[in-house]
Design an enzyme around this catalytic site. Sequence first.
Site, mmCIF file in Angstrom:
data_model
loop_
_atom_site.group_PDB
_atom_site.id
_atom_site.type_symbol
_atom_site.label_atom_id
_atom_site.label_comp_id
_atom_site.label_asym_id
_atom_site.label_seq_id
_atom_site.Cartn_x
_atom_site.Cartn_y
_atom_site.Cartn_z
ATOM 1 N N LYS A 26 45.626 22.275 9.378
ATOM 2 C CA LYS A 26 45.289 23.405 10.598
ATOM 3 C C LYS A 26 44.343 22.804 11.197
ATOM 4 O O LYS A 26 43.048 22.517 11.060
ATOM 5 C CB LYS A 26 44.681 24.797 9.932
ATOM 6 C CG LYS A 26 44.687 25.951 10.728
ATOM 7 C CD LYS A 26 43.979 26.004 11.822
ATOM 8 C CE LYS A 26 42.664 26.315 12.153
ATOM 9 N NZ LYS A 26 42.232 26.014 13.575
ATOM 10 N N GLU A 40 32.696 18.679 4.373
ATOM 11 C CA GLU A 40 31.858 18.029 5.256
ATOM 12 C C GLU A 40 31.224 18.774 6.363
ATOM 13 O O GLU A 40 32.120 19.022 7.003
ATOM 14 C CB GLU A 40 32.630 16.758 5.335
ATOM 15 C CG GLU A 40 32.352 15.557 4.188
ATOM 16 C CD GLU A 40 30.905 15.473 3.711
ATOM 17 O OE1 GLU A 40 30.217 15.158 4.346
ATOM 18 O OE2 GLU A 40 31.056 15.058 2.560
ATOM 19 N N CYS A 82 29.393 13.906 13.895
ATOM 20 C CA CYS A 82 28.288 14.234 12.806
ATOM 21 C C CYS A 82 27.283 13.383 12.484
ATOM 22 O O CYS A 82 26.342 13.573 11.841
ATOM 23 C CB CYS A 82 29.183 14.685 11.602
ATOM 24 S SG CYS A 82 30.350 13.340 11.301
ATOM 25 N N GLU A 116 21.356 21.366 14.310
ATOM 26 C CA GLU A 116 22.210 20.381 15.129
ATOM 27 C C GLU A 116 22.749 20.877 16.641
ATOM 28 O O GLU A 116 22.970 22.033 16.513
ATOM 29 C CB GLU A 116 23.491 20.394 13.934
ATOM 30 C CG GLU A 116 24.707 19.314 14.654
ATOM 31 C CD GLU A 116 25.803 19.268 13.830
ATOM 32 O OE1 GLU A 116 26.431 20.525 13.645
ATOM 33 O OE2 GLU A 116 26.266 18.321 13.398
#
Length: 492
Positions: free
Chosen positions: A174, A249, A283, A384
């Site tokens: 997906k 993750e 990331c 973030e």
Amino acid sequence: MRTLSNFINGQWIQPSAATHLPDVNPADTTETIAESPRSAVADVAAAAEAAERAYPAWRATPAPQRGQLLYRVQRRMEARRDELAEALTREEGKTLAESKGEIQRAINVVEFYAGEGRRLLGETIPSELPYNFCYTIREPVGPLALITPWNFPVAIPIWKLAPAVVCGNTVVLKPASLTPLSASLIADIFAECNAPSGVLNVVYGSGHEVGEALLAHPAIKGVSFTGSNNIGAHLYGAGAAHGIKCQCEMGGKNPVVVLADADLELAVNSAVQGAYGSTGQRCTATSRVIVVDSIADEFVERLETQASTLVVGNGLNPSTDVGPSVDQSQMDTVLDYIEIGQHEGARLVAGGSRLTGDEHDRGYFVEPTIFDRVTPGMRIAQEEIFGPVLSVLRVPDVTSALSVANAVRYGLCASIYTRDISRALQLVDQIEAGIIHVNSPTVGGEAHVPFGGMKATGVGLREMGREAIAFFTELKVVYLDYADTARGGNLY
Ligand code: NAP
């Protein structure tokens, strides 16, 4: 414009509902490059069932032969690398050079896991029992869900898919709704390489509908997820409730620590590359520089000079250094954080605005931005941002540098700049991150090297390298008693 279809049981299949999601070029919003189906629960069920049907035969296929499929995929990816890279730049926005780098990384990953088909090793263990042969074998988990983000829309699906299939699992991928074309090209390559029907299935649609339904489907025995913390934490809990294997993750807030004896030019280059490469949408992006006071003024001055030379624009243009944010919502988040930083009292020394005029009006472009005199408690030092924004935190000494580096919830990667090897190794011991670089940028990784983070960044087992095999297999222990007690237990 291409109309994409789900890929289920080796066939391109239109979804049960007739609505589609547009795939818009973030560097030029007048271009819609594709539309992807907004799939529903019935499509998810069809894909999960196809993966379930294909599983027994794929599991029974010898692992070296499963590896041969990946060698064919590697060759097709090499042959189609320019097409893949251009599609990636058009749909995600990163520069063509960065896209080529991502495709090469994906090719390396496929090559590495193709070879792993010949190395799915177990071990023998000396048993406490007499005449007992104790050994381990690695078996596939079953049909798996792979749920992936938009920022590495080729490399991340591939670094889940390749170990999954070589270990004998079948999968339903997906992909992120913002980057369906890359996933479609991956499926096309697997089809060209005669992957058995149902080994790879791709279903598009909103994460909320498709992702949730996938996780809840009884055929699915595990999920490998990469994305944001909110979604990952939720999926990890849901996976546990369904009793399936789960690996997530997630985000990062990665520091570059610069000590007084650092090679300043190297450290500045690293910060610029880490903060603004891929528009900060990695990331592993550098989002904090922690620099000792004695060199901070010079560091910031050099940083500002270098950031000001970056060309922001359409990634298809060879002179572009920094592409757009991936969509309006991501750009708005970045601009919101820039405002937050100003309200928090950080000193804006470069950038800070959306770029406008000419081609910039057609895309989501934000200036490379630097905040100086950021303090550890500020939101721009903690959260973030996922955009071209760098926070500089000044500290008196190495001890404070370490405590500031660790004072965030994330723990993906960190860089240390110093010429003092003892200092460097002591920091390596104490920084809470899954990947540490000494005198090199926070970004980057290699196909055969484990990848993943500590603390809130990662739950579950690591990805990439041989470590990934632990997630994509179940470990079975076998005790084989050959004492032959009927004959007295000892033949000699
Ligand atoms: P995201 O919003 O969490 O989405 C990731 C994937 O999850 C997408 O496919 C999304 O589908 C799907 N999803 C959304 N809601 C879901 C739900 N309720 N159930 C199941 N699936 C759901 O993340 P993103 O914005 O795409 O990616 C950026 C994030 O990824 C950043 O935080 C970045 O740090 C992280 N990231 C981490 C790593 C790493 O290895 N640590 C690598 C790359 C990126 P839709 O697209 O349809 O919403």
